[in-house]
Enzyme design. Sequence first.
Site, short mmCIF file in Angstrom:
data_model
loop_
_atom_site.label_atom_id
_atom_site.label_comp_id
_atom_site.label_asym_id
_atom_site.label_seq_id
_atom_site.Cartn_x
_atom_site.Cartn_y
_atom_site.Cartn_z
N CYS A 76 0.80 -1.23 0.00
CA CYS A 76 0.00 0.00 0.00
C CYS A 76 0.83 1.28 0.00
CB CYS A 76 -0.91 0.02 1.23
SG CYS A 76 -1.91 -1.46 1.45
N HIS A 137 -2.70 6.69 4.25
CA HIS A 137 -1.56 5.79 4.51
C HIS A 137 -0.23 6.35 3.99
CE1 HIS A 137 -0.45 1.26 5.16
NE2 HIS A 137 -0.04 2.05 6.14
#
Length: 582
Positions: A76, A137
Amino acid sequence: FRRHLMLALTSCLFLSTFYVSAAMDSKPNILLFVADDLGIGDIGCYGNNTIRTPNIDRLAREGVKLTQHIAAAPLCTPSRAAFLTGRYPIRSGMASSNRYRALQWNAGSGGLPANETTFARLLQKQGYTTGLIGKWHQGVNCESFGDHCHHPLNHGFDYFYGMPFTLLNNCQENKPPELDAALQAKLWLYSQIIALAVLTLTAGRLTGLISVCWKTIGYFTLVGCIFFISWYSSYGFVQYWNCILMRNHDITEQPMRLERTASLMLKEAMSFIERNRHRKFLLFVSFLHVHTPLFTTARFLKKSRHGLYGDNVEEMDWMVGKILDALDKEGLKNNTFTYFASDHGGQLEAQDGSAQLGGWNGIYKGGKGMGGWEGGIRVPGIFRWPGVLPADIAIDEPTSLMDIYPTIVHLAGGTLPQDRVIDGRNLMPLLQGSVQHSEHEFLFHYCGSYLHAVRWHQKDSGAIWKAHYVTPVFHPPGAGACYGKGICPCFGEGVTHHDPPLLFDLSRDPAEAKPLTAETEPLFDIVIKKIGRATEEHRRTLTPVPEQLSFYNIIWKPWLQPCCGTFPFCWCDKEGDSTHSL
């Protein structure tokens, strides 16, 4: 008759060219959908017949589908950094040389550096209103609570609603811990050993079986308490530290209430479109779906033929449809450039007993976390812009998530930064059919900061060569993933180095089933040398930068913890107790 027919055809051609030109001259709205951990084989338009994705499939029918769309990283944090900046994550310091390859805490100090220029920042300069709904993130703070140096609002977004972190099992009650689960197990074991030693010494002292002074026992007790507090203060409260929702700089839920998260995200995305219907906007919908724990609302539970994972995919597809409906309602469909992708491949190791909780990567080997194998990096890529892009076509050319950066900057009338390397390429000529081949000749596939594979698109022959220098060691052998480890490593004893490298021609063997050799492929030596020279040239373009995912940057720092109360009493629910249902 022929004269009239020719005039009619000429008029039609002129009008279609006029309308396309007019649409191109007018800057479009930009709508970007990015799923989390979705496999390329999980949606109907890429061959899945057990999970229903009618809305994503509709995008493909009304637009262009890429069949060789490649993420710049198989995890990610680095993949999204590359997507936002159009650059390999190793250029921004978002590639790790240790086993922590993604950000671990909201209260870490690492993240997307402030000197990186995102596409949102460039579109802001072109007058666009920019919004991010969902997962970030990419970090929050650097040196102090509230400096927000890594926050979306410091990277070109005018509005943010979502998770600054990512979903984890820890975000849902009664789920096994996902964050550093192996380390947590060891820390619990050490804490129990220390506690047992203290109890043994105390019992021995009281019964006279062990000659030890109370001062020594007190010392061991103090050391044990300090050790326990030092790790449990972070890992014991992951749900409070990481599972939070923010609106701009303000925390709205700490911890999140997952039963209403999807409806809140959907509401925010639709509201953003409605608020900005009279101005140009960029909306990046960064789904929390389909990352574990796969929390799915009751409406979609047990509705798919693929268990909880399929339910979660179908809920996400429904959300895509509702957002597209919001575009239609405002009359914006024909003036919106829409894109759908996943940040990387599905996680094969995500399981609960015999139930598969991760995605399916189709015929492609490997999955999430594997830097070289196709299953970890080949993802869906769908584009729609009615009247400008053709409908219902597929393009089998190597493209990258990094290409979105120069593509939408071009569409917005902006210019790319000239002070740095941009690895992405403008996709519009390829999408519109004015060129037949992608601009990418080579793509470099990293696992953390380690180069695992290189792809060479030999355009004159149509071959797509791929050389693997490093591959993960599957566990158990031949399993196709690293079961029992959670995710495959990038270096150390968990990988195999290949000299000469494993070579495949993806145009003939997309599943990477049979490596070529000098005996079976006459061009073997030529191809390996060509890829080797390209790799050397690529490495010469890299410059040293601070590593954002260093051990110091990723550890939990209490003074950086986002908190909606007085630390450590961080709890709030500013969304109220009203029911949010899908």
